[in-house]
Scaffold this motif. Structure first.
Motif, PDB file in Angstrom:
ATOM      1  N   MET A   1      -5.990  11.819  -7.117  1.00 27.62           N
ATOM      2  CA  MET A   1      -4.850  12.462  -6.485  1.00 27.62           C
ATOM      3  C   MET A   1      -3.784  12.712  -7.554  1.00 27.62           C
ATOM      4  SD  MET A   1      -6.719  11.130  -4.159  1.00 27.62           S
ATOM      5  CE  MET A   1      -6.472   9.383  -4.412  1.00 27.62           C
ATOM      6  N   PRO A   2      -3.468  13.969  -7.861  1.00 30.25           N
ATOM      7  CA  PRO A   2      -2.421  14.271  -8.832  1.00 30.25           C
ATOM      8  C   PRO A   2      -1.053  14.065  -8.191  1.00 30.25           C
ATOM      9  CG  PRO A   2      -3.754  16.226  -8.291  1.00 30.25           C
ATOM     10  CD  PRO A   2      -4.068  15.171  -7.300  1.00 30.25           C
ATOM     11  N   ALA A   3      -0.286  13.128  -8.704  1.00 31.26           N
ATOM     12  CA  ALA A   3       0.981  12.766  -8.063  1.00 31.26           C
ATOM     13  C   ALA A   3       2.134  12.802  -9.062  1.00 31.26           C
ATOM     14  CB  ALA A   3       0.884  11.379  -7.445  1.00 31.26           C
ATOM     15  N   GLU A   4       3.232  13.385  -8.619  1.00 32.12           N
ATOM     16  CA  GLU A   4       4.454  13.306  -9.421  1.00 32.12           C
ATOM     17  C   GLU A   4       5.075  11.924  -9.271  1.00 32.12           C
ATOM     18  OE1 GLU A   4       5.140  15.490 -11.485  1.00 32.12           O
ATOM     19  OE2 GLU A   4       4.396  17.419 -10.761  1.00 32.12           O
ATOM     20  N   ALA A   5       4.883  11.313  -8.097  1.00 27.84           N
ATOM     21  CA  ALA A   5       5.450   9.988  -7.837  1.00 27.84           C
ATOM     22  C   ALA A   5       4.824   9.401  -6.583  1.00 27.84           C
ATOM     23  CB  ALA A   5       6.957  10.079  -7.655  1.00 27.84           C
ATOM     24  N   VAL A   6       4.885   8.068  -6.483  1.00 28.46           N
ATOM     25  CA  VAL A   6       4.512   7.365  -5.257  1.00 28.46           C
ATOM     26  C   VAL A   6       5.737   6.570  -4.812  1.00 28.46           C
ATOM     27  CG1 VAL A   6       2.070   7.199  -5.857  1.00 28.46           C
ATOM     28  CG2 VAL A   6       3.614   5.349  -6.510  1.00 28.46           C
TER      29      VAL A   6
ATOM     30  N   MET B   1       0.844  -1.186   0.000  1.00 26.53           N
ATOM     31  CA  MET B   1       0.000   0.000   0.000  1.00 26.53           C
ATOM     32  C   MET B   1       0.876   1.231   0.000  1.00 26.53           C
ATOM     33  SD  MET B   1      -1.363   0.066   3.914  1.00 26.53           S
ATOM     34  CE  MET B   1      -0.223   0.156   5.301  1.00 26.53           C
ATOM     35  N   CYS B   2       0.331   2.348  -0.422  1.00 25.34           N
ATOM     36  CA  CYS B   2       1.095   3.580  -0.519  1.00 25.34           C
ATOM     37  C   CYS B   2       0.852   4.438   0.715  1.00 25.34           C
ATOM     38  CB  CYS B   2       0.671   4.345  -1.775  1.00 25.34           C
ATOM     39  SG  CYS B   2       1.463   5.959  -1.935  1.00 25.34           S
ATOM     40  N   SER B   3       1.934   4.791   1.408  1.00 28.24           N
ATOM     41  CA  SER B   3       1.820   5.666   2.567  1.00 28.24           C
ATOM     42  C   SER B   3       2.680   6.917   2.408  1.00 28.24           C
ATOM     43  CB  SER B   3       2.230   4.923   3.838  1.00 28.24           C
ATOM     44  OG  SER B   3       3.578   4.481   3.752  1.00 28.24           O
ATOM     45  N   HIS B   4       3.150   7.158   1.194  1.00 30.87           N
ATOM     46  CA  HIS B   4       3.991   8.322   0.928  1.00 30.87           C
ATOM     47  C   HIS B   4       3.932   8.618  -0.564  1.00 30.87           C
ATOM     48  CE1 HIS B   4       8.315  10.167   0.867  1.00 30.87           C
ATOM     49  NE2 HIS B   4       7.399  11.108   0.871  1.00 30.87           N
ATOM     50  N   TYR B   5       3.632   9.859  -0.905  1.00 27.99           N
ATOM     51  CA  TYR B   5       3.665  10.232  -2.316  1.00 27.99           C
ATOM     52  C   TYR B   5       4.007  11.705  -2.453  1.00 27.99           C
ATOM     53  CZ  TYR B   5      -1.063  12.421  -2.239  1.00 27.99           C
ATOM     54  OH  TYR B   5      -2.155  13.222  -1.998  1.00 27.99           O
ATOM     55  N   GLU B   6       4.383  12.067  -3.657  1.00 24.77           N
ATOM     56  CA  GLU B   6       4.752  13.444  -3.980  1.00 24.77           C
ATOM     57  C   GLU B   6       3.642  14.049  -4.825  1.00 24.77           C
ATOM     58  OE1 GLU B   6       8.076  15.684  -6.765  1.00 24.77           O
ATOM     59  OE2 GLU B   6       8.508  13.691  -5.963  1.00 24.77           O
ATOM     60  N   SER B   7       2.983  15.045  -4.299  1.00 22.51           N
ATOM     61  CA  SER B   7       1.836  15.637  -4.977  1.00 22.51           C
ATOM     62  C   SER B   7       2.252  16.627  -6.056  1.00 22.51           C
ATOM     63  CB  SER B   7       0.949  16.350  -3.951  1.00 22.51           C
ATOM     64  OG  SER B   7      -0.139  16.998  -4.587  1.00 22.51           O
ATOM     65  N   VAL B   8       1.411  16.752  -7.071  1.00 20.27           N
ATOM     66  CA  VAL B   8       1.562  17.847  -8.020  1.00 20.27           C
ATOM     67  C   VAL B   8       1.203  19.130  -7.275  1.00 20.27           C
ATOM     68  CG1 VAL B   8       0.656  18.907 -10.127  1.00 20.27           C
ATOM     69  CG2 VAL B   8       1.020  16.431 -10.030  1.00 20.27           C
ATOM     70  N   LYS B   9       2.052  20.133  -7.387  1.00 22.31           N
ATOM     71  CA  LYS B   9       1.819  21.370  -6.658  1.00 22.31           C
ATOM     72  C   LYS B   9       1.799  22.608  -7.554  1.00 22.31           C
ATOM     73  CE  LYS B   9       3.253  23.871  -2.509  1.00 22.31           C
ATOM     74  NZ  LYS B   9       4.169  23.921  -1.361  1.00 22.31           N
ATOM     75  N   ILE B  10       2.455  22.530  -8.697  1.00 22.61           N
ATOM     76  CA  ILE B  10       2.512  23.681  -9.602  1.00 22.61           C
ATOM     77  C   ILE B  10       1.151  23.886 -10.251  1.00 22.61           C
ATOM     78  CG2 ILE B  10       3.622  24.624 -11.661  1.00 22.61           C
ATOM     79  CD1 ILE B  10       6.071  22.899 -10.972  1.00 22.61           C
ATOM     80  N   PRO B  11       0.521  25.051 -10.060  1.00 24.75           N
ATOM     81  CA  PRO B  11      -0.821  25.280 -10.601  1.00 24.75           C
ATOM     82  C   PRO B  11      -0.941  25.031 -12.107  1.00 24.75           C
ATOM     83  CG  PRO B  11      -0.294  26.974  -9.011  1.00 24.75           C
ATOM     84  CD  PRO B  11       0.967  26.188  -9.221  1.00 24.75           C
ATOM     85  N   ALA B  12       0.038  25.477 -12.882  1.00 25.73           N
ATOM     86  CA  ALA B  12      -0.032  25.301 -14.330  1.00 25.73           C
ATOM     87  C   ALA B  12      -0.003  23.823 -14.713  1.00 25.73           C
ATOM     88  CB  ALA B  12       1.130  26.040 -14.997  1.00 25.73           C
ATOM     89  N   ARG B  13       0.767  23.051 -13.984  1.00 20.71           N
ATOM     90  CA  ARG B  13       0.863  21.610 -14.252  1.00 20.71           C
ATOM     91  C   ARG B  13      -0.444  20.915 -13.866  1.00 20.71           C
ATOM     92  NH1 ARG B  13       4.986  18.213 -15.598  1.00 20.71           N
ATOM     93  NH2 ARG B  13       5.270  16.253 -14.468  1.00 20.71           N
ATOM     94  N   LEU B  14      -1.042  21.345 -12.765  1.00 18.75           N
ATOM     95  CA  LEU B  14      -2.323  20.787 -12.338  1.00 18.75           C
ATOM     96  C   LEU B  14      -3.409  21.076 -13.381  1.00 18.75           C
ATOM     97  CD1 LEU B  14      -3.783  19.406  -9.889  1.00 18.75           C
ATOM     98  CD2 LEU B  14      -4.377  21.716  -9.157  1.00 18.75           C
ATOM     99  N   LYS B  15      -3.408  22.300 -13.894  1.00 18.21           N
ATOM    100  CA  LYS B  15      -4.401  22.680 -14.896  1.00 18.21           C
ATOM    101  C   LYS B  15      -4.180  21.925 -16.203  1.00 18.21           C
ATOM    102  CE  LYS B  15      -7.765  25.312 -16.443  1.00 18.21           C
ATOM    103  NZ  LYS B  15      -9.149  25.200 -15.902  1.00 18.21           N
ATOM    104  N   GLN B  16      -2.925  21.810 -16.624  1.00 16.74           N
ATOM    105  CA  GLN B  16      -2.611  21.156 -17.895  1.00 16.74           C
ATOM    106  C   GLN B  16      -3.014  19.693 -17.922  1.00 16.74           C
ATOM    107  OE1 GLN B  16       1.578  21.233 -18.877  1.00 16.74           O
ATOM    108  NE2 GLN B  16       1.309  19.991 -20.730  1.00 16.74           N
TER     109      GLN B  16
END
Length: 229
Positions: A109-114, A1-16
């Protein structure tokens, strides 16, 4: 199971990549259970006939779902539970996740990585999973809201997981002898359908993500630091 991830934080990247706006990202992109993280959903007001309501919205919420069914006197207990992942096989029947499942409160969940532990060497080696093309991962989940003792409502969310015993990549991770699990990573083209799907169609989206589209990289912690899962 995943208990750690890196979220998308840049607004432009989230929108794109996710079609949702979030202009004030006042949260840490390094996400651990019970912290505030970002998730994308269809606004609850979308079907009210207001043309000003967007098709998708990005919301800050607690990573670790607390059901709207939770009573005020049960909140302290609910907050201690590990509800950051939901087993897709049992979530629909669960007290914690059942309300969100039955109401089809789907989110991404927008994630750069898990991150997952690699135990093949006999010790846990932190491993970062990202998309081979560098695009964000869209993790399927459920959201709900709970009311605190002061009567205020709070958003929360969880990631859906599936069995990964036969997955070419994720079957190599976690402890030997334990069931292998992985979060549900959605194909980018399925984001809209997932958010709009009804409860009866939820399981149609719960499939393993292709291993050849994922990049697994061991993480070497900085000297003197600790890296937990």
């Amino acid at each position: 199971m995943c208990s750690h991830y890196e979220s998308v934080k840049i607004p432009a990247r989230l929108k794109q990549y996710f079609g949702a706006a979030f202009e004030t990202p006042a949260f840490s992109a390094d996400l651990w259970p019970k912290r505030q993280g970002l998730f994308v959903r269809r606004p609850p007001e979308l079907n009210a006939g207001d043309d000003a309501v967007p098709d998708r919205e990005a919301v800050l919420g607690r990573w670790g779902l607390i059901s709207a069914r939770t009573s005020a006197d049960g909140m302290a207990k609910a907050e201690k539970l590990s509800t950051f992942n939901a087993r897709s096989e049992t979530a629909s029947r669960s007290f914690t996740f059942g309300n969100a499942w039955q109401r089809a409160q789907h989110c991404i969940m927008p994630a750069e990585a898990v991150f997952e532990p690699d135990w093949r060497s006999g010790r846990a080696v932190p491993t970062r999973f990202s998309h081979v093309d560098g695009v964000p991962l869209g993790i399927a989940g459920l959201w709900d809201k709970f009311r605190d003792t002061a009567g205020q409502w709070h958003e929360s969310y969880t990631m859906l997981t599936i069995n990964a015993d036969q997955h070419p990549l994720f079957r190599e991770y976690h402890r030997t002898g334990e069931e292998k699990r992985m979060v549900v990573i959605l194909p980018a083209g399925a984001y809209g359908e997932w958010l709009a799907a009804g409860a009866d169609d939820t399981r149609d989206f719960l499939h393993p993500f292709p291993a050849d589209q994922l990049l697994a990289q061991a993480v070497i912690p900085a000297a003197g630091s600790s890296f937990l899962f």
